[in-house]
Design a protein around this motif. Structure first.
Motif, short mmCIF file in Angstrom:
data_model
loop_
_atom_site.label_atom_id
_atom_site.label_comp_id
_atom_site.label_asym_id
_atom_site.label_seq_id
_atom_site.Cartn_x
_atom_site.Cartn_y
_atom_site.Cartn_z
N GLY A 8 -27.14 -57.66 -4.92
CA GLY A 8 -26.07 -56.69 -4.71
C GLY A 8 -26.39 -55.66 -3.65
N GLU A 9 -25.36 -54.92 -3.28
CA GLU A 9 -25.53 -53.84 -2.31
C GLU A 9 -25.96 -52.58 -3.06
OE1 GLU A 9 -22.03 -53.32 -0.02
OE2 GLU A 9 -22.05 -55.36 0.79
N ARG A 10 -27.00 -51.93 -2.56
CA ARG A 10 -27.49 -50.73 -3.19
C ARG A 10 -27.70 -49.66 -2.14
NH1 ARG A 10 -28.60 -51.37 -8.31
NH2 ARG A 10 -29.87 -49.51 -8.53
N THR A 11 -27.56 -48.42 -2.56
CA THR A 11 -27.86 -47.29 -1.68
C THR A 11 -29.00 -46.51 -2.31
OG1 THR A 11 -25.56 -47.15 -0.96
CG2 THR A 11 -26.94 -45.23 -0.57
N VAL A 12 -29.97 -46.18 -1.47
CA VAL A 12 -31.20 -45.54 -1.92
C VAL A 12 -31.38 -44.23 -1.15
CG1 VAL A 12 -33.72 -45.77 -2.02
CG2 VAL A 12 -32.26 -47.75 -2.45
N ASN A 97 -30.82 -26.62 -4.40
CA ASN A 97 -29.97 -27.60 -5.08
C ASN A 97 -28.87 -28.13 -4.17
OD1 ASN A 97 -31.44 -26.87 -7.33
ND2 ASN A 97 -29.75 -25.81 -8.37
N ALA A 98 -28.25 -27.20 -3.43
CA ALA A 98 -27.09 -27.57 -2.61
C ALA A 98 -27.43 -28.60 -1.55
CB ALA A 98 -26.51 -26.32 -1.96
N VAL A 99 -28.63 -28.51 -0.97
CA VAL A 99 -29.03 -29.47 0.06
C VAL A 99 -29.13 -30.87 -0.52
CG1 VAL A 99 -30.89 -30.13 1.64
CG2 VAL A 99 -30.22 -27.73 1.44
N VAL A 100 -29.72 -30.98 -1.69
CA VAL A 100 -29.88 -32.29 -2.33
C VAL A 100 -28.53 -32.78 -2.87
CG1 VAL A 100 -31.18 -33.64 -4.00
CG2 VAL A 100 -32.23 -31.63 -2.95
N GLU A 101 -27.77 -31.88 -3.47
CA GLU A 101 -26.46 -32.27 -4.01
C GLU A 101 -25.55 -32.80 -2.91
OE1 GLU A 101 -25.60 -29.47 -7.86
OE2 GLU A 101 -25.55 -28.50 -5.90
N GLU A 102 -25.58 -32.18 -1.75
CA GLU A 102 -24.73 -32.63 -0.65
C GLU A 102 -25.04 -34.07 -0.27
OE1 GLU A 102 -23.51 -31.46 3.96
OE2 GLU A 102 -24.87 -30.17 2.82
N ALA A 103 -26.35 -34.40 -0.19
CA ALA A 103 -26.75 -35.76 0.16
C ALA A 103 -26.33 -36.76 -0.92
CB ALA A 103 -28.25 -35.82 0.39
N VAL A 104 -26.51 -36.37 -2.18
CA VAL A 104 -26.13 -37.26 -3.29
C VAL A 104 -24.63 -37.48 -3.30
CG1 VAL A 104 -26.01 -37.45 -5.80
CG2 VAL A 104 -28.14 -36.71 -4.72
N GLU A 105 -23.86 -36.44 -3.08
CA GLU A 105 -22.40 -36.55 -3.08
C GLU A 105 -21.89 -37.36 -1.90
OE1 GLU A 105 -21.03 -32.56 -3.23
OE2 GLU A 105 -21.73 -32.22 -5.30
N ARG A 108 -23.88 -41.24 -2.29
CA ARG A 108 -23.71 -41.89 -3.58
C ARG A 108 -24.81 -42.91 -3.88
NH1 ARG A 108 -20.93 -38.42 -5.96
NH2 ARG A 108 -20.58 -39.97 -7.60
N PRO A 109 -26.07 -42.51 -3.83
CA PRO A 109 -27.14 -43.46 -4.10
C PRO A 109 -27.20 -43.87 -5.56
CG PRO A 109 -28.03 -41.24 -3.99
CD PRO A 109 -26.58 -41.14 -3.60
N GLU A 110 -27.58 -45.12 -5.79
CA GLU A 110 -27.86 -45.57 -7.15
C GLU A 110 -29.29 -45.22 -7.55
OE1 GLU A 110 -24.52 -47.98 -5.62
OE2 GLU A 110 -26.55 -47.75 -4.87
N ARG A 136 -28.14 -35.18 -12.07
CA ARG A 136 -27.84 -35.05 -13.49
C ARG A 136 -26.81 -36.10 -13.92
NH1 ARG A 136 -25.76 -31.05 -10.47
NH2 ARG A 136 -23.54 -30.51 -10.61
N PRO A 137 -26.76 -36.41 -15.21
CA PRO A 137 -25.78 -37.38 -15.69
C PRO A 137 -24.37 -37.05 -15.21
CG PRO A 137 -27.34 -36.86 -17.43
CD PRO A 137 -27.65 -35.93 -16.28
N GLY A 138 -23.68 -38.08 -14.73
CA GLY A 138 -22.37 -37.89 -14.13
C GLY A 138 -22.40 -37.90 -12.63
N SER A 139 -23.61 -37.85 -12.04
CA SER A 139 -23.75 -37.85 -10.58
C SER A 139 -23.57 -39.24 -9.99
CB SER A 139 -25.14 -37.33 -10.19
OG SER A 139 -26.16 -38.21 -10.65
N GLY A 140 -23.66 -40.27 -10.83
CA GLY A 140 -23.58 -41.65 -10.33
C GLY A 140 -24.93 -42.26 -10.05
#
Length: 230
Positions: A8-12, A97-105, A108-110, A136-140
């Protein structure tokens, strides 16, 4: 022992406090992800120079080295947070937090790789905490793994808790890629027996591999995993 699935396709996303943390901690694994066709991103949160060296030109040099290292590993894209080096414990937690949250959002890494909290480096510990918030849970994010950093994780002494891996990734076919990628960091390489030398990186991978029954491995601590099935 855990490997890197090619299904499958994954994002890291690999989160690093400073330039070179990403390859020292997870370079072989990131190369393995890239070879499996996964989309690999690296986020370097600080500029990695100004508080350690009296030469601001090193910021640009380290950025070039990070990008060269990423190309060697097959990383899709590198992102820079440009927060102050060696001062993340002084930066308001919400800003880190904001720097990491922006990248996660945005990406959308698994799977997310980050620093351990079993660290002598305060920047690393601060970034571990911020990664927990961003994933955190809900981030995907399905899986969060903490990596070790030679010359930092292994210098945590006294009676403080030490890095204790429970996940190993077989990087036997990607150890050369890791060592060659780290060589792009001319500003960070040291002579053996320093932990940030080619010989030491190979020795560590062999030792971690022996613990897992493979030729060479990288070691991680599982922070969180969300599964839809058993």
């Amino acid at each position: 022992m855990s490997g890197v699935s090619s299904a499958g396709e994954r994002t890291v996303l690999a989160v690093a406090a400073h330039p070179d943390d990403e390859v020292l901690g997870a370079g072989g694994t990131l190369s393995k992800h890239a070879d499996a066709g996964h989309e690999v991103h690296v986020l370097v949160v600080t500029e990695g120079a100004t508080q350690q060296y009296d030469d601001e030109s090193l910021v640009a040099q380290k950025r070039r080295e990070t990008e060269a290292c990423a190309r060697r590993l097959g990383v899709s894209e590198v992102h820079f947070g440009d927060l102050p080096d060696m001062r993340l414990d002084d930066v308001p937690h919400v800003e880190v937090n904001a720097v990491v949250e922006e990248a996660v959002e945005q990406y959308r890494p698994e799977v997310v790789y980050t620093h351990s909290d079993r660290e002598v480096n305060a920047d690393h510990r601060a970034l571990y905490d911020s990664t927990l918030v961003a994933t955190r849970p809900g981030s995907g994010v399905e899986r969060v793994l903490a990596y070790e950093v030679p010359s930092s994780t292994d210098w945590t002494g006294g009676d403080r808790p030490q890095f204790a891996p429970n996940v190993y990734v077989d990087v036997s076919d990607h150890l050369d890629a890791k060592v060659e990628a780290f060589a792009e960091y001319e500003s960070e390489t040291r002579e053996f027996p320093h932990p940030r030398s080619a010989e030491s990186l190979r020795a560590r991978a062999r030792t971690r591999g022996a613990a897992a029954g493979v030729e060479a491995a990288e070691a991680f601590s599982l922070v969180r995993e969300v599964r839809e099935s058993v």
